[in-house]
Design a protein around this motif. Structure first.
Motif, PDB file in Angstrom:
ATOM      1  N   LYS A 164       0.841  -1.189   0.000  1.00  0.00           N
ATOM      2  CA  LYS A 164       0.000   0.000   0.000  1.00  0.00           C
ATOM      3  C   LYS A 164       0.884   1.250   0.000  1.00  0.00           C
ATOM      4  CE  LYS A 164      -4.279  -1.456  -0.234  1.00  0.00           C
ATOM      5  NZ  LYS A 164      -5.200  -1.000  -1.292  1.00  0.00           N
ATOM      6  N   THR A 165       0.287   2.394   0.290  1.00  0.00           N
ATOM      7  CA  THR A 165       0.982   3.670   0.118  1.00  0.00           C
ATOM      8  C   THR A 165       2.319   3.721   0.847  1.00  0.00           C
ATOM      9  OG1 THR A 165      -1.124   4.819  -0.178  1.00  0.00           O
ATOM     10  CG2 THR A 165       0.775   6.159   0.425  1.00  0.00           C
ATOM     11  N   VAL A 166       2.366   3.225   2.100  1.00  0.00           N
ATOM     12  CA  VAL A 166       3.606   3.298   2.876  1.00  0.00           C
ATOM     13  C   VAL A 166       4.731   2.526   2.194  1.00  0.00           C
ATOM     14  CG1 VAL A 166       2.956   1.307   4.308  1.00  0.00           C
ATOM     15  CG2 VAL A 166       4.590   3.000   5.171  1.00  0.00           C
ATOM     16  N   ASP A 167       4.395   1.421   1.548  1.00  0.00           N
ATOM     17  CA  ASP A 167       5.413   0.613   0.869  1.00  0.00           C
ATOM     18  C   ASP A 167       5.932   1.336  -0.381  1.00  0.00           C
ATOM     19  OD1 ASP A 167       5.107  -1.918   2.528  1.00  0.00           O
ATOM     20  OD2 ASP A 167       3.064  -1.634   1.804  1.00  0.00           O
ATOM     21  N   TYR A 168       5.049   2.015  -1.097  1.00  0.00           N
ATOM     22  CA  TYR A 168       5.470   2.771  -2.279  1.00  0.00           C
ATOM     23  C   TYR A 168       6.339   3.957  -1.879  1.00  0.00           C
ATOM     24  CZ  TYR A 168       2.427   0.074  -5.359  1.00  0.00           C
ATOM     25  OH  TYR A 168       1.857  -0.946  -6.083  1.00  0.00           O
ATOM     26  N   THR A 169       5.982   4.596  -0.769  1.00  0.00           N
ATOM     27  CA  THR A 169       6.784   5.715  -0.281  1.00  0.00           C
ATOM     28  C   THR A 169       8.184   5.251   0.093  1.00  0.00           C
ATOM     29  OG1 THR A 169       4.798   6.814   0.565  1.00  0.00           O
ATOM     30  CG2 THR A 169       6.922   7.533   1.451  1.00  0.00           C
ATOM     31  N   ALA A 170       8.263   4.107   0.746  1.00  0.00           N
ATOM     32  CA  ALA A 170       9.565   3.561   1.131  1.00  0.00           C
ATOM     33  C   ALA A 170      10.403   3.184  -0.089  1.00  0.00           C
ATOM     34  CB  ALA A 170       9.375   2.345   2.036  1.00  0.00           C
ATOM     35  N   ALA A 171       9.728   2.778  -1.172  1.00  0.00           N
ATOM     36  CA  ALA A 171      10.446   2.391  -2.387  1.00  0.00           C
ATOM     37  C   ALA A 171      10.720   3.578  -3.304  1.00  0.00           C
ATOM     38  CB  ALA A 171       9.641   1.333  -3.146  1.00  0.00           C
ATOM     39  N   GLY A 172      10.247   4.771  -2.909  1.00  0.00           N
ATOM     40  CA  GLY A 172      10.454   5.959  -3.732  1.00  0.00           C
ATOM     41  C   GLY A 172       9.613   5.966  -4.993  1.00  0.00           C
ATOM     42  N   MET A 173       8.428   5.327  -4.935  1.00  0.00           N
ATOM     43  CA  MET A 173       7.546   5.247  -6.097  1.00  0.00           C
ATOM     44  C   MET A 173       6.258   6.018  -5.822  1.00  0.00           C
ATOM     45  SD  MET A 173       7.979   1.190  -7.043  1.00  0.00           S
ATOM     46  CE  MET A 173       6.793   1.292  -8.401  1.00  0.00           C
TER      47      MET A 173
END
Length: 338
Positions: A156-165
């Motif tokens: 979800k959003t937190v994972d995309y933020t961590a991946a810089g996406m």
């Protein structure tokens, strides 16, 4: 004596200067000739491209006219095998030096609606085993579905933020190329490959039309192998397939395994691809029929350019494409009788 020597030196200097000037003029002339030639070539290429784009526009208008006026049948767009436009991505010669293809969306895999089993079988053809496919499917569902409740192997959003996406849209994908924005899928080298994305759509329903599907999509049918898929394609050249039992026999599975998975009639959603001589790209757009809409008989779901779209095995001195069937005759309504 010294005066004659000086005079000879001056004449030699003038001669050398003259030769240098002549050489400079020759170089400048060659440079400007080359620039002029390049300008002429670019102007001719621009004119050719303009003619190609005009021809593509004319062909698009003709195809949309066909879609609005020609009956859909199991053969395609037309009443029989001889007069129907095939909806299995057959390449047709179009206006000028252009070509087009029409693909029934039911012959492709809808990444927004296809079941996990079909997507798993497709990924397996590209070397992604079932155990690796499930995390990808979880991430795809999480990208599309609203809310921040994450599946077991999703993101979800937190994972995309961590991946810089960019964060997930929580909406159905707009085009198959949007898969490259999904975490996990973005790492797969084939996701941006046209060979893979040509098998996908984001329009229509999640059923499968075996009359219009390429072999890779047919192989997502339970039990269907590469050999049986090719045999099924050879069989449908004789005439459209119209019953589940025949597909089940080719796949070697019970008929109830395929119930509610297949549809033998084209859908109201078609993918059209156009290209032309001299263009390094093709135009793809997805059209959905809306015959009951009082304002428009169809609408375009999405459109984008495909890079490096020169047709395979094409030769400027040969014509490898089929000709479009003749346009259906317009039947004038009978005059009213008082």
């Amino acid at each position: 004596m010294s005066g004659g020597y000086t005079c000879r030196r001056q004449r030699g200097f003038v001669l050398a200067l003259t030769l240098w000037v002549l050489a400079a003029i020759a170089i400048a002339a060659a440079y400007f000739a080359d620039r002029t030639h390049r300008a002429i070539v670019l102007a001719q290429r621009s004119q050719d491209n303009s003619e190609t784009l005009r021809a593509m526009s004319d062909s698009r208008a003709e195809m949309l006219y066909r879609l609005a006026t020609t009956q859909l049948t199991p053969y395609g767009l037309g009443p029989d095998m001889e007069r129907a436009v095939r909806l299995d991505n057959t390449r047709y010669r179009a206006e000028g030096q252009t070509w087009l293809q029409v693909q029934d969306d039911l012959g492709l895999i809808n990444v927004n609606r296809a079941g996990d089993e079909r997507l798993t079988r497709l990924l397996d053809q590209y070397g992604v085993g079932p155990s690796d496919a499930q995390p990808l499917l979880d991430k795809l569902h999480d990208y599309i579905e609203p809310g921040e409740l994450r599946r077991l192997n999703g993101a979800k959003t937190v994972d995309y933020t961590a991946a810089g996406m960019p964060p997930p849209t929580h909406l159905p994908l707009l085009t198959p190329y949007q898969l490259s924005a999904v975490l996990g899928w973005s790492d797969l080298p084939f996701v941006r490959d046209a060979q893979f994305t040509n098998l996908l759509t984001t329009s229509g329903v999640g059923l499968l039309n075996p009359n219009m599907a390429p072999p890779e999509v047919l192989m997502t049918i339970p039990g269907m192998t590469k050999q049986s898929a090719q045999a099924l394609i050879e069989r449908r050249q004789l005439g459209p397939i119209t019953d589940v039992d025949l597909v089940a026999r080719y796949a070697g599975v019970p008929i109830d395994t395929l119930m509610f998975q297949l549809q033998f009639f084209p859908s109201n959603s078609l993918q059209i691809t156009q290209g032309g001589k001299g263009l390094a790209w093709a135009l793809r757009y997805n059209v959905t029929f809306t015959p009951t809409d009082p304002d428009r008989p169809w609408h375009i779901d999405y459109a984008f350019r495909l890079p490096n779209a020169k047709p395979p095995n094409s030769n400027d001195n040969q014509d490898p494409f089929a000709s479009l069937p003749a346009l259906p005759a317009i039947v004038e309504p009978a005059p009213a009788v008082d």
